[in-house]
Design a protein around this motif. Structure first.
Motif, PDB file in Angstrom:
ATOM      1  N   MET A  62      21.185  35.258  31.863  1.00  0.00           N
ATOM      2  CA  MET A  62      21.850  36.185  30.944  1.00  0.00           C
ATOM      3  C   MET A  62      22.147  37.518  31.617  1.00  0.00           C
ATOM      4  N   THR A  63      21.318  37.898  32.558  1.00  0.00           N
ATOM      5  CA  THR A  63      21.483  39.185  33.231  1.00  0.00           C
ATOM      6  C   THR A  63      22.429  39.098  34.415  1.00  0.00           C
ATOM      7  N   LYS A  64      22.376  37.995  35.164  1.00  0.00           N
ATOM      8  CA  LYS A  64      23.055  37.933  36.451  1.00  0.00           C
ATOM      9  C   LYS A  64      24.337  37.103  36.464  1.00  0.00           C
ATOM     10  N   VAL A  65      24.492  36.157  35.554  1.00  0.00           N
ATOM     11  CA  VAL A  65      25.635  35.243  35.594  1.00  0.00           C
ATOM     12  C   VAL A  65      26.730  35.754  34.658  1.00  0.00           C
ATOM     13  N   ALA A  66      27.962  35.749  35.150  1.00  0.00           N
ATOM     14  CA  ALA A  66      29.120  36.157  34.345  1.00  0.00           C
ATOM     15  C   ALA A  66      30.178  35.071  34.410  1.00  0.00           C
ATOM     16  N   VAL A  67      30.665  34.661  33.238  1.00  0.00           N
ATOM     17  CA  VAL A  67      31.736  33.661  33.148  1.00  0.00           C
ATOM     18  C   VAL A  67      33.006  34.389  32.741  1.00  0.00           C
ATOM     19  N   SER A  68      34.063  34.174  33.497  1.00  0.00           N
ATOM     20  CA  SER A  68      35.308  34.895  33.286  1.00  0.00           C
ATOM     21  C   SER A  68      36.457  33.909  33.106  1.00  0.00           C
ATOM     22  N   PRO A  69      37.309  34.092  32.071  1.00  0.00           N
ATOM     23  CA  PRO A  69      37.275  35.160  31.077  1.00  0.00           C
ATOM     24  C   PRO A  69      36.136  34.965  30.082  1.00  0.00           C
ATOM     25  N   PRO A  70      35.626  36.072  29.509  1.00  0.00           N
ATOM     26  CA  PRO A  70      34.507  35.953  28.574  1.00  0.00           C
ATOM     27  C   PRO A  70      34.970  35.412  27.220  1.00  0.00           C
ATOM     28  N   SER A  71      34.027  34.852  26.491  1.00  0.00           N
ATOM     29  CA  SER A  71      34.321  34.317  25.160  1.00  0.00           C
ATOM     30  C   SER A  71      33.264  34.811  24.186  1.00  0.00           C
ATOM     31  N   SER A  72      33.522  34.564  22.908  1.00  0.00           N
ATOM     32  CA  SER A  72      32.595  35.039  21.883  1.00  0.00           C
ATOM     33  C   SER A  72      31.249  34.327  21.985  1.00  0.00           C
ATOM     34  N   ASN A  95      46.031  27.074  30.716  1.00  0.00           N
ATOM     35  CA  ASN A  95      46.643  27.774  31.858  1.00  0.00           C
ATOM     36  C   ASN A  95      45.856  29.019  32.253  1.00  0.00           C
ATOM     37  N   THR A  96      44.567  28.843  32.387  1.00  0.00           N
ATOM     38  CA  THR A  96      43.676  29.972  32.669  1.00  0.00           C
ATOM     39  C   THR A  96      42.763  29.627  33.836  1.00  0.00           C
ATOM     40  N   THR A  97      42.608  30.586  34.739  1.00  0.00           N
ATOM     41  CA  THR A  97      41.664  30.436  35.837  1.00  0.00           C
ATOM     42  C   THR A  97      40.286  30.892  35.378  1.00  0.00           C
ATOM     43  N   TYR A  98      39.283  30.047  35.546  1.00  0.00           N
ATOM     44  CA  TYR A  98      37.903  30.356  35.170  1.00  0.00           C
ATOM     45  C   TYR A  98      37.075  30.592  36.434  1.00  0.00           C
ATOM     46  N   VAL A 151      31.284  44.562  34.843  1.00  0.00           N
ATOM     47  CA  VAL A 151      32.523  45.198  35.280  1.00  0.00           C
ATOM     48  C   VAL A 151      33.663  44.335  34.770  1.00  0.00           C
ATOM     49  N   GLY A 152      34.622  44.960  34.092  1.00  0.00           N
ATOM     50  CA  GLY A 152      35.706  44.183  33.495  1.00  0.00           C
ATOM     51  C   GLY A 152      37.047  44.864  33.650  1.00  0.00           C
ATOM     52  N   ILE A 153      38.111  44.073  33.466  1.00  0.00           N
ATOM     53  CA  ILE A 153      39.476  44.598  33.573  1.00  0.00           C
ATOM     54  C   ILE A 153      40.275  44.209  32.335  1.00  0.00           C
ATOM     55  N   HIS A 154      41.239  45.065  31.986  1.00  0.00           N
ATOM     56  CA  HIS A 154      42.251  44.781  30.973  1.00  0.00           C
ATOM     57  C   HIS A 154      43.613  44.801  31.649  1.00  0.00           C
ATOM     58  N   SER A 176      37.945  47.448  21.132  1.00  0.00           N
ATOM     59  CA  SER A 176      38.302  46.391  20.180  1.00  0.00           C
ATOM     60  C   SER A 176      38.564  45.027  20.816  1.00  0.00           C
ATOM     61  N   ARG A 177      38.787  44.959  22.121  1.00  0.00           N
ATOM     62  CA  ARG A 177      39.143  43.677  22.734  1.00  0.00           C
ATOM     63  C   ARG A 177      38.262  43.393  23.929  1.00  0.00           C
ATOM     64  N   ARG A 178      37.816  42.149  24.035  1.00  0.00           N
ATOM     65  CA  ARG A 178      37.006  41.752  25.182  1.00  0.00           C
ATOM     66  C   ARG A 178      37.819  41.867  26.465  1.00  0.00           C
ATOM     67  N   PHE A 179      37.089  42.069  27.570  1.00  0.00           N
ATOM     68  CA  PHE A 179      37.755  42.164  28.865  1.00  0.00           C
ATOM     69  C   PHE A 179      38.492  40.869  29.174  1.00  0.00           C
ATOM     70  N   ASP A 180      39.578  40.993  29.940  1.00  0.00           N
ATOM     71  CA  ASP A 180      40.315  39.804  30.377  1.00  0.00           C
ATOM     72  C   ASP A 180      39.539  39.031  31.435  1.00  0.00           C
ATOM     73  N   ARG A 181      38.922  39.767  32.382  1.00  0.00           N
ATOM     74  CA  ARG A 181      38.105  39.132  33.402  1.00  0.00           C
ATOM     75  C   ARG A 181      36.909  40.038  33.681  1.00  0.00           C
ATOM     76  N   VAL A 182      35.791  39.417  34.059  1.00  0.00           N
ATOM     77  CA  VAL A 182      34.559  40.182  34.243  1.00  0.00           C
ATOM     78  C   VAL A 182      33.810  39.692  35.474  1.00  0.00           C
ATOM     79  N   ALA A 183      32.865  40.516  35.903  1.00  0.00           N
ATOM     80  CA  ALA A 183      31.891  40.167  36.941  1.00  0.00           C
ATOM     81  C   ALA A 183      30.649  40.999  36.672  1.00  0.00           C
ATOM     82  N   LYS A 184      29.556  40.676  37.360  1.00  0.00           N
ATOM     83  CA  LYS A 184      28.326  41.455  37.271  1.00  0.00           C
ATOM     84  C   LYS A 184      28.079  42.147  38.610  1.00  0.00           C
TER      85      LYS A 184
END
Length: 674
Positions: A62-72, A95-98, A151-154, A176-184
């Motif tokens: 939960m602390t170290k792993v990030a899945v991008s793009p994030p989901s609810s 059509n999304t890169t994970y 760390v995230g980007i819009h 109001s909107r989750r980041f498009d892509r994230v990392a830790k």
């Protein structure tokens, strides 16, 4: 029997292996299903399986792993044997890169050797986006790495111009909107966001305490860049040096073709927002004469207090004592009617953030009570003590309870009287002096136990020891200058040109201080010893590359990072006089608004936090020294600037090996500027 013994010995030897060298190698990735870099992966895939060459564990997913793009719903990461699985609770986007950034969460089972900076990528479309951006996130004020933070980007829409995007202040998307892509970030604060499509982006670092991938609370530390990020890549050739492991001598220099991803040196400086959610943290009536109110965050102005159904501001009923950031205040009541009232109901009005992070006034009603019966019993005991009736204090518990009951009845009767003749016991007046060694450059301070109504400076006398005689330190007709503290009305400072190594004596005559409750001070005397000149040293730090147009101030720090002294930047130098011997550290603050304070960020106003830069070494100060040094502030990389001896968020040292660069299953590492 001898044969049986030999057999037993042989069996015993089988159970005691000789062992071998300690395993210091991390797990090695073997394969995955789907394969790394796969395209056209089904949106309905519910599990990713990765296989390694030994038994592995996933630590602190939960602390170290990030899945991008994030989901609810956050995917579940687990390990079993040599496998690591990632289970998706929802259907994947088309059509999304994970990208799954594991950081250093994957470790071998035996020695806990981590596989550093490991990530895995696939796409549900025909294209696998491969751009990446990297950098570092750190605290703005103390340069502590943001460890394991988000760390995230819009992405900026293609049809919006850069200038228009800034003008529209669409940073509000972060609320109001989750980041498009994230990392830790890793333990050094470094990050790398992968699987990015070409385009323009805004980037943020966030202490996402509730894991919602949104800036949902002003208590979450946030960093943002004013620049619009445009990721790119290019082919480059780098040189690798290979050394002989036995001799340490350079053996071979090899050229390798790599892909350089830019930007790779983004610096994000975080702070807790200047817009903090306000609330009443604590309130109490300390005694009949004092009310305490503690707010949950700093305030620009004091909260507004008023008695219910009373048009008079409550501050007019007493004297207010506060802290520098207006987040705590004590009201010393002076109105006898208010003091005699058991219960006070106050309306407290203060600013609070709404859902759009704007301040709106709110009012809470608070009830302040005091134990009147207990106060009156104490008062009666004081009166009896004054008459020499100490034996009455040794009455039985039964008689004391009866006396308390009678006092309660008396209080209720007097509460109905329009002109009460009796009031609770009022605090006595004492004066407390600072007994520490007096510094040449500082005023001498003392504190009164209650706010003063009047002070007669003619009744303050200061004498100085000359040889063996005590002589007046002031000339005829001169008075000591008593300066009241701007925050604490009970504290006073005596400004005087102290002589280094001098001995002084401060004497107060009777009636020098009159308290707000009519108490007067008793005669008092205090010795003052000033530190000798040979115990002092000075430090002058010349900044060779700091732009003259940037306002700044320096902070000299102790080994625990407490601020020891502050100095403005003047003529390209910081000057610290009157220092005592010891080890110090130094940082300079880019004071954007030139207010002499460290100002946090405000993303809605587009205001960045003030930036700090650390002198990369400790500074040893000796007695009776004048030390002068030069400092090229920007010649040291930011991540190596803060001395490790005071760095709190230190990276772990594992077997003497440094943390390796980013690893992916399909590509070689890119160069790093850090």
């Amino acid at each position: 029997m001898a044969i049986l013994a030999a057999i037993a010995a042989g069996c015993a030897s089988i159970g005691n292996p000789s062992g071998g060298p300690r395993d210091e190698q991390p797990p090695r990735f073997i394969r995955a299903n789907p394969a790394p870099g796969s395209a056209n992966v089904s949106q309905r895939i519910d599990k990713i399986d990765l296989r390694f060459d030994e038994i592995v564990n996933v630590k602190d997913a939960m602390t170290k792993v990030a899945v991008s793009p994030p989901s609810s719903q956050i995917p579940r990461v687990a390990s079993q044997g040599r496998h690591v699985t990632v289970t998706f609770p929802d259907t994947l986007l088309p059509n999304t890169t994970y990208t799954i950034d594991f950081g250093n969460a994957i470790e071998d089972n035996n020695e806990s050797n981590p596989l550093e900076n490991f990530s895995y990528t696939f796409s549900t479309g025909a294209i696998v986006d491969s751009l990446r951006i990297s950098g570092m996130a750190a605290s703005a004020f103390d340069l502590e790495p943001m460890q394991y933070k988000l760390v995230g980007i819009h992405r900026i829409p293609d049809d919006v111009a850069d200038a228009a995007y800034r003008l529209l202040q669409t940073d509000s998307l972060i609320f109001s909107r989750r980041f498009d892509r994230v990392a830790k970030t890793d333990e050094r604060g470094r990050f790398s966001i992968e699987g990015i499509a070409p385009g323009r982006y805004r980037i943020y670092a966030l202490d996402d305490t509730n894991n919602d991938f949104i800036y949902s609370s002003p208590s979450e530390a946030l960093a943002f860049s004013e620049e619009i990020i445009v990721p790119s890549s290019s082919a480059t050739i780098t040189s690798d040096s290979i050394f002989d492991l036995k001799t340490g001598v350079l053996d071979t220099v090899m050229e390798r073709r790599r892909t350089l991803f830019l930007p790779n040196n983004i610096l994000l400086r975080s702070s807790i927002s200047a817009r903090q959610q306000q609330y009443i943290k604590k309130y109490e009536r300390i005694d009949s004469t004092r009310l305490l109110l503690v707010m949950g965050a700093p305030m620009r102005d004091l909260p507004r207090l008023s008695l219910l159904d009373d048009s008079i501001p409550f501050y007019d009923y007493g004297v207010t004592e506060k802290r520098a950031q207006n987040d705590s205040l004590t009201v010393w009541l002076t109105d006898r009617r208010i003091i005699s009232t058991d219960t006070l109901r106050l309306a407290v009005t203060y600013p609070k953030l709404d859902s759009l992070n704007r301040y709106i006034p709110v009012t809470d009603t608070l009830r302040f009570t005091t134990d009147r019966a207990k106060a009156r019993t104490a008062k009666k005991q004081d009166k009896k003590s004054d008459k020499g009736k100490a034996k009455d204090l040794l009455k039985s518990n039964k008689k004391e309870e009866q006396a308390d009951s009678e006092n309660d009845s008396e209080i209720k009767n007097q509460a109905n009287d329009e002109n009460p003749v009796d009031t609770p016991a009022l605090p006595s007046l004492t004066i407390n002096f600072d007994n520490k060694t007096q510094e040449v450059n500082l005023p001498f301070s003392f504190e009164i136990s209650q706010p003063p109504l009047a002070i007669d400076s003619t009744l303050f006398r200061l004498e100085q020891k000359v040889d063996t005689l005590w002589l007046p330190a002031l000339k005829d007709q001169e008075r000591l200058r008593l300066r009241q503290d701007s925050l604490n009305p009970r504290k006073f400072h005596i400004d005087f040109p102290w002589k280094a190594g001098g001995e002084y004596k401060l004497m107060l005559d009777s009636l020098a201080v009159l308290g707000i409750y009519g108490n007067v001070s008793a005669p008092q005397e205090q010795q003052i010893r000033v530190r000798p000149e040979n115990e002092y040293a000075t430090l002058k730090m010349n900044l060779t590359d700091w732009p003259a147009s940037l306002p700044a101030f320096g902070e000299l720090l102790s080994q625990s990072e407490d601020v020891v002294a502050t100095a403005p930047l003047r003529g390209g130098s910081l000057y610290f006089p009157y220092l005592t011997a010891g080890k110090y550290y130094l940082r300079i603050i880019h004071d954007r608004d030139a207010d002499g304070l460290k100002t946090p960020s405000d993303i809605l106003a587009g205001v960045q936090a003030d930036e700090s830069y650390y002198y990369p070494k400790a500074i040893n100060i000796k007695k009776n020294w004048n030390k002068e040094e030069s400092w090229s502030v920007f010649s040291t990389p930011v991540d190596k600037m803060k001395p490790e001896s005071i760095l709190r968020n230190k990276p772990a040292v594992r077997g003497g090996r440094q943390t390796p660069r980013k690893q992916t299953p399909t590509e070689e590492d890119e160069d790093e500027d850090w």
